[in-house]
Enzyme design. Sequence first.
Site, PDB file in Angstrom:
ATOM      1  CB  CYS A  13      -8.487   5.426   8.351  1.00  0.00           C
ATOM      2  SG  CYS A  13      -9.778   6.507   7.789  1.00  0.00           S
ATOM      3  CE  LYS A  64      -4.461   8.864   0.823  1.00  0.00           C
ATOM      4  NZ  LYS A  64      -4.975   9.637   1.961  1.00  0.00           N
ATOM      5  CG  ASP A  96      -1.652   1.242   1.463  1.00  0.00           C
ATOM      6  OD1 ASP A  96      -1.530   2.155   0.620  1.00  0.00           O
ATOM      7  OD2 ASP A  96      -2.365   1.336   2.478  1.00  0.00           O
TER       8      ASP A  96
HETATM    9  C1  LIG Z   1      -1.738   4.338   4.039  1.00  0.00           C
HETATM   10  C2  LIG Z   1      -3.034   4.535   3.313  1.00  0.00           C
HETATM   11  N1  LIG Z   1      -3.572   3.527   2.637  1.00  0.00           N
HETATM   12  C3  LIG Z   1      -4.722   3.657   1.965  1.00  0.00           C
HETATM   13  C4  LIG Z   1      -5.423   4.824   1.957  1.00  0.00           C
HETATM   14  C5  LIG Z   1      -6.719   4.885   1.227  1.00  0.00           C
HETATM   15  O1  LIG Z   1      -6.673   5.776   0.182  1.00  0.00           O
HETATM   16  P1  LIG Z   1      -7.994   6.197  -0.588  1.00  0.00           P
HETATM   17  O2  LIG Z   1      -8.957   6.656   0.461  1.00  0.00           O
HETATM   18  O3  LIG Z   1      -7.552   7.283  -1.488  1.00  0.00           O
HETATM   19  O4  LIG Z   1      -8.489   4.997  -1.321  1.00  0.00           O
HETATM   20  C6  LIG Z   1      -4.918   5.904   2.664  1.00  0.00           C
HETATM   21  C7  LIG Z   1      -5.673   7.178   2.707  1.00  0.00           C
HETATM   22  O5  LIG Z   1      -5.802   7.832   3.725  1.00  0.00           O
HETATM   23  C8  LIG Z   1      -3.699   5.762   3.362  1.00  0.00           C
HETATM   24  O6  LIG Z   1      -3.180   6.775   4.055  1.00  0.00           O
END
Ligand SMILES: Cc1ncc(COP(=O)(O)O)c(C=O)c1O
Lengths: 150, 407
Positions: B365, B227, B201
């Site tokens: 999150c 991002k 990720d």
């Molecule tokens: C480490 C990480 N993984 C996954 C995501 C998920 O990204 P998205 O909400 O753009 O799908 C985020 C977003 O906050 C993140 O910080």
Amino acid sequence: MPDINELYQQTIIEHHKKPRNFGKLEHYTHHAEGYNPLCGDHLHVYLRVGADQIIQDVSFEGDGCAISRSSASLMTESLKGKPLNTAKELFNEFHDMLLKKLDPAKDPHHLGKLSIFAGIWQYPSRVKCASLSWHTMTGALEQKESVSTE
Amino acid sequence: MNTFDPKSIRSDFPVLSRRVNGRPLVYLDNAATTLKPQTVISAEMDYYQNFTSNIHRGVHTLSEEATDRYEAVREKARAFLNAHRSEQVIFTKGATEAINLVASAYGEAFLKAGDEIIISEMEHHSNIVPWQLLCERKGCVLKVAPMNDRGEIIFSEFQKLLNEKTRFVSLVYISNSLGTINPVKKLIKEAHKYEVPVLLDAAQAVNHFAVDVHDLNCDFLVFSGHKLFGPTGVGVLYGKKELLEAMPPYQGGGDMIASVTFKKTTFNTLPYKFEAGTPHIAGVIGLGAALDYVKEIGFEAISKYEQDLLEYGTEKLLTIDGLSLIGTASQKAAILSFTLPGIHPHDIGTIVNKEGIAIRTGHHCTQPVMAHFQIPATSRASLAFYNTYDEIDQLVSALKTVKTIFA
Ligand SMILES: Cc1ncc(COP(=O)(O)O)c(C=O)c1O
């Protein structure tokens, strides 16, 4: 935007630091758990209601921001000794004030000290912090186990 | 570019000229989403104004232009990740959808009851829940590699979790709530000893330094455009070709088929097999502009400047009495999570916002990370290359105001 000190008034800071009626109530008749998933605020409200429908005692415990803790603390102060009907009326007035439907400076009300939360509608993301304990209290009276702001 | 000048770079981002509560915006919430340069905004608008049309479906000029521009971004993304072939780049709605795609399609085809999946304690919910759902469907077992109190995955514990039953590993490259840069190359190598595929990720990594899928030898990698200074609603899944080819489709619909009859449908080849329906064409084109933009500045300059900012920010924040940094790994990206004793992050967030400063407050999150540190939430300042030393000073000064209010 108003001055930040209007939101974080001395009373709010003071109740945050030294919350009244904090801790689990002995011999409570009603209890619910409130949760705000957005910020992780988490609290319990306990009430002891007599056969005469009067709130003999009320308390709360839990973690939260200054707004949610001081709101819970002030709520317990204002509910103690009140009949259930009055509690419901206060909830309605408080709720209306948070949503700017009631202006304590102009409209008749029974909010007393609770009116220090009058400016909170200007901080939409914080309205739920102020209302969490009230929703939890109502949930307890309605025999709900848990209440979530979402 | 040798001389890195944040001042001139800042003028590329229109929203930086905004005022918030009467103050110039200080945007320190880049881990939630980054700001967009004018070139990205213009590229998206260009599609809507000048060549709106559907892709892969028309013989007319507009459709051909749109298809070319869309596919050119696939090639840019391939180069950006140093992938072998452009069909290894699949456009999704974001990192979350890309993880769900792999959990569903790979999981459906290759995982069975009793198989073990390893994640880490510092995953974003988007790299936890899809695997939990898969485990529920299939009876697989989710294993969690623990971290230490600096916020680093404990390598020996990770090693211990790997065994013959392990069938998948999914790890965050950079933790969004701690800033930890995980030693993913080493972790991948270890997993490969058991022939276990690894998904990275990279949602928080692609904006900080060059990510090279060939060098990392990861099996899958995901990120979100928003991002990386690009639009919301678009992201990338990279996968090894043989894995992607062996996987069944994720969603059915137009574009992902070779032929359809009511008896039998055959699927399109990569990457289209995984791109059912009309995609976010404008978003993909905007993402292309974002990839061009960071390439132009260059990751060497970006990384160096951000590391200097991180060092400065760390030092300055620690001058505040009682402040604790959450996440003190030896390898960190420019993310500063912190707590102040007796003051809830939401109060901090509201008060600094009055001075025009945008930080994130909450659990980010990553509730298991909060549970590890036994805190409900943190305040987080996450930096990008357009942030300045002066903005860090402003944050520190605003935090002092917070302390005065709560004194
Ligand atoms: C480490 C990480 N993984 C996954 C995501 C998920 O990204 P998205 O909400 O753009 O799908 C985020 C977003 O906050 C993140 O910080």
